[in-house]
Write a protein that holds these residues in place. Sequence first.
Motif, mmCIF file in Angstrom:
data_model
loop_
_atom_site.group_PDB
_atom_site.id
_atom_site.type_symbol
_atom_site.label_atom_id
_atom_site.label_comp_id
_atom_site.label_asym_id
_atom_site.label_seq_id
_atom_site.Cartn_x
_atom_site.Cartn_y
_atom_site.Cartn_z
ATOM 1 N N CYS A 74 0.822 -1.210 0.000
ATOM 2 C CA CYS A 74 0.000 0.000 0.000
ATOM 3 C C CYS A 74 0.856 1.260 0.000
ATOM 4 N N LEU A 75 2.167 1.088 0.231
ATOM 5 C CA LEU A 75 3.087 2.234 0.234
ATOM 6 C C LEU A 75 3.674 2.512 -1.142
ATOM 7 N N PRO A 78 2.562 6.221 -2.754
ATOM 8 C CA PRO A 78 3.200 7.394 -2.139
ATOM 9 C C PRO A 78 4.719 7.360 -2.224
ATOM 10 N N VAL A 234 1.157 16.248 0.467
ATOM 11 C CA VAL A 234 0.070 15.266 0.345
ATOM 12 C C VAL A 234 0.620 13.841 0.429
ATOM 13 N N PHE A 235 1.641 13.537 -0.394
ATOM 14 C CA PHE A 235 2.216 12.192 -0.386
ATOM 15 C C PHE A 235 2.943 11.911 0.928
ATOM 16 N N LEU A 237 2.068 13.062 3.897
ATOM 17 C CA LEU A 237 1.020 12.785 4.876
ATOM 18 C C LEU A 237 0.477 11.362 4.691
ATOM 19 N N ILE A 238 0.273 10.957 3.435
ATOM 20 C CA ILE A 238 -0.214 9.600 3.164
ATOM 21 C C ILE A 238 0.782 8.563 3.672
ATOM 22 N N PHE A 239 2.068 8.796 3.393
ATOM 23 C CA PHE A 239 3.106 7.868 3.834
ATOM 24 C C PHE A 239 3.150 7.774 5.356
ATOM 25 N N ARG A 241 0.811 8.479 7.554
ATOM 26 C CA ARG A 241 -0.412 7.870 8.075
ATOM 27 C C ARG A 241 -0.389 6.352 7.901
ATOM 28 N N GLN A 242 0.125 5.887 6.769
ATOM 29 C CA GLN A 242 0.137 4.450 6.497
ATOM 30 C C GLN A 242 1.204 3.713 7.287
#
Length: 282
Positions: A74-75, A78, A234-235, A237-239, A241-242
């Motif tokens: 899932c990473l 990002p 954005v990317f 933050l996604i990284f 969070r995951q």
Amino acid sequence: MNKGFEKSWQLTLLVMLLVLLGSLFALIPVIGSNMYLLMIIGELLIALPIYLGCRYLKRHHQSVDLGFRTFSLCLLIPLFFLPSCMQQFFTVFTYPLQEFLINTFGEIPEAVPVAKSVSEFLWQFVAICVAAPVLEEVLCRGVMIQLLKPYGLSVTLVTSAAAFSILHFDIRQIPVIFFLGVMLGVVRLLTGSLWACIFVHSANNFCSLILQILIARSENFAYFALLGVILFPVFLLIFLRQTKRKNRTLKLQKTQDIRISASFVLCWLMVLGYNTFLFFHH
């Protein structure tokens, strides 16, 4: 107390010397006529410092854990776009410093020309997106991270990133490459995977090659930079969070005091001397 810290800079210095000596392969007609083959040979020379670093680690540790473990799929998205967006973000962020360095040492030369054929692009891909990411990451985020663990998180991230930026020799690009090295260290810390770092490094170099082609065909370079500046948070933050709930497999010991390393000073003197020589030579 400072053996691991000093050893990391000794390995960096050894890489720099090997890269400079490796340029002598350009005197061989078959190799010198292919700049990408020369780049691959230069990267392969990093295998020697990696071997010496692992030997040192085995002598002072029970086992050598460079982090060759899988990471969450899932990473992938990002991690693929994060480094290229980061480069645009910090290029804008460090613009005054880069302008000062460019005014001091001259314009940044085009190290890798835009590919004019499929075969040339394939050579670029092997040299820049395979050989460089694998060997540089094994050294900087594998061996060096292991050597620097006793000195705490900040020393580990900063020193490995500084060594990574110095290894590229170009003082004008050091600010952006340094931040890329810090981000790669964070990826290593949060995922516990050296494969993730290799993927990020390879994705960054691949996107740079593609952007180089797109920019050569378009005058709208500013739009690419603006898009990176906007998408980087954005990317990131996604990284974050995951990976928030993932186990942090890089265990850092209590911070130890460190002193100025003689090898560190020699590395910087080599970079300054090399860039000064290029400035007066051209």
